[in-house]
Design a protein around this motif. Structure first.
Motif, PDB file in Angstrom:
ATOM      1  N   PRO A 125       1.028  -1.196  -0.245  1.00 44.34           N
ATOM      2  CA  PRO A 125       0.065   0.213   0.315  1.00 44.34           C
ATOM      3  C   PRO A 125       0.352   1.082   0.205  1.00 44.34           C
ATOM      4  CG  PRO A 125      -1.190  -1.424   2.191  1.00 44.34           C
ATOM      5  CD  PRO A 125       0.418  -2.021   0.917  1.00 44.34           C
ATOM      6  N   THR A 128      -9.809  -2.779   0.480  1.00 40.23           N
ATOM      7  CA  THR A 128      -9.582  -3.337   0.972  1.00 40.23           C
ATOM      8  C   THR A 128      -9.105  -3.996  -0.645  1.00 40.23           C
ATOM      9  OG1 THR A 128     -11.716  -4.626   0.116  1.00 40.23           O
ATOM     10  CG2 THR A 128     -11.782  -4.337   2.284  1.00 40.23           C
ATOM     11  N   TYR A 133       0.444   3.359   2.008  1.00 38.62           N
ATOM     12  CA  TYR A 133       0.898   4.681   3.244  1.00 38.62           C
ATOM     13  C   TYR A 133       2.003   3.571   3.712  1.00 38.62           C
ATOM     14  CZ  TYR A 133      -2.759   0.222   3.850  1.00 38.62           C
ATOM     15  OH  TYR A 133      -3.103  -0.726   3.500  1.00 38.62           O
ATOM     16  N   SER A 184      -8.167  -3.997   5.521  1.00 45.26           N
ATOM     17  CA  SER A 184      -8.569  -2.346   5.271  1.00 45.26           C
ATOM     18  C   SER A 184      -7.196  -1.749   5.950  1.00 45.26           C
ATOM     19  CB  SER A 184      -9.618  -2.994   6.214  1.00 45.26           C
ATOM     20  OG  SER A 184     -10.900  -1.968   6.129  1.00 45.26           O
ATOM     21  N   ASP A 185      -7.785  -0.536   4.769  1.00 45.54           N
ATOM     22  CA  ASP A 185      -7.111   0.005   5.386  1.00 45.54           C
ATOM     23  C   ASP A 185      -7.615   1.500   6.243  1.00 45.54           C
ATOM     24  OD1 ASP A 185      -8.524   1.636   3.790  1.00 45.54           O
ATOM     25  OD2 ASP A 185      -7.535   2.527   2.273  1.00 45.54           O
ATOM     26  N   PRO A 239      -3.664  -4.670   2.364  1.00 47.42           N
ATOM     27  CA  PRO A 239      -3.556  -3.750   2.719  1.00 47.42           C
ATOM     28  C   PRO A 239      -4.114  -3.972   4.203  1.00 47.42           C
ATOM     29  CG  PRO A 239      -5.425  -4.683   1.952  1.00 47.42           C
ATOM     30  CD  PRO A 239      -3.939  -5.650   1.517  1.00 47.42           C
ATOM     31  N   TYR A 240      -4.226  -3.115   5.656  1.00 47.36           N
ATOM     32  CA  TYR A 240      -4.030  -3.096   6.721  1.00 47.36           C
ATOM     33  C   TYR A 240      -4.361  -1.255   7.707  1.00 47.36           C
ATOM     34  CZ  TYR A 240       0.376  -2.378   7.949  1.00 47.36           C
ATOM     35  OH  TYR A 240       1.992  -1.969   8.076  1.00 47.36           O
ATOM     36  N   HIS A 241      -4.711  -1.648   8.522  1.00 45.44           N
ATOM     37  CA  HIS A 241      -4.664  -0.289   9.693  1.00 45.44           C
ATOM     38  C   HIS A 241      -4.912  -0.897  11.202  1.00 45.44           C
ATOM     39  CE1 HIS A 241      -9.006  -1.367   9.509  1.00 45.44           C
ATOM     40  NE2 HIS A 241      -9.501  -0.388  10.633  1.00 45.44           N
ATOM     41  N   ARG A 282       3.807   0.765   8.692  1.00 47.17           N
ATOM     42  CA  ARG A 282       2.673   1.667   9.029  1.00 47.17           C
ATOM     43  C   ARG A 282       3.152   2.883  10.594  1.00 47.17           C
ATOM     44  NH1 ARG A 282      -3.732   1.846   7.709  1.00 47.17           N
ATOM     45  NH2 ARG A 282      -3.145   4.008   6.389  1.00 47.17           N
TER      46      ARG A 282
END
Length: 190
Positions: free
Chosen positions: A103, A190, A105, A184-185, A171-173, A113
């Protein structure tokens, strides 16, 4: 002329009725086909985001979960691991992760992240084997058991390895300090 008017009117009525019945039949016949295009409940569950509790995860430890039928590893890196990732880049094939699947980000060097938590899809980019965390050697990272590809603790592949690319980052958060949501971001993507 008056004898043709009832026949023409009857013909129009039959054409309209036949068209309406045919249209209804087409709609009724296509419903099963349209429903078959929707994913099954098990496919929806497999693709759903996965929450991982990080509270019990200590430095150097890793959890593996399933997301979309693939193993995803969550590793807690120490401050020393993070520092080493930023200094030992000479032997890497793609140290800035320009060719990697990740991703936008995530930090391209740490590929995360948050510097202490690394999330990666554990599928080798060579032939799809599952690399494992190798902490027994001085060159800590991931090792693919099939053809020996080596990756650092950011999933970046070393030069002259069978694997052509770094390991993929899904994707992750973060949902709080100790909860990561994979798949899921956090913004609905997704």
């Amino acid at each position: 002329m008056t004898d043709d008017a009832p026949d023409a009117q009857r013909r129009r009525l039959l054409i309209a009725t036949t068209s309406a019945v045919g249209g209804l039949g087409l709609v009724a016949g296509s419903v099963p086909f349209v429903c078959a295009l929707r994913p099954s409940r098990s496919a929806e569950v497999a693709a759903a985001p996965v929450e991982v509790d990080l509270q019990a995860l200590r430095e150097g430890e890793q959890l593996t979960v399933q997301w979309r039928g693939q193993p995803v590893c969550v590793l807690r890196r120490s401050a020393a691991d993070q520092a080493q990732l930023l200094t030992d880049e000479a032997g890497l094939a793609d140290p800035l992760s320009k060719e990697s699947l990740q991703p936008p980000y995530v930090d391209p060097r740490l590929r995360s992240r948050r510097p202490d938590i690394f999330v990666v899809t554990a599928i080798c980019t060579h032939l799809g084997c599952i690399p494992s965390l190798d902490t027994a050697t001085t060159n800590q990272g991931y090792l693919c058991p099939c053809h020996g590809s080596r990756f650092d603790l950011a999933g970046r592949v070393y030069r002259d390895q069978p694997a052509p690319l770094n390991l993929a980052v899904p994707p992750y958060h973060f949902k709080g300090e100790n909860l990561v949501v994979i798949g899921s971001d956090g913004e609905g993507i997704t």
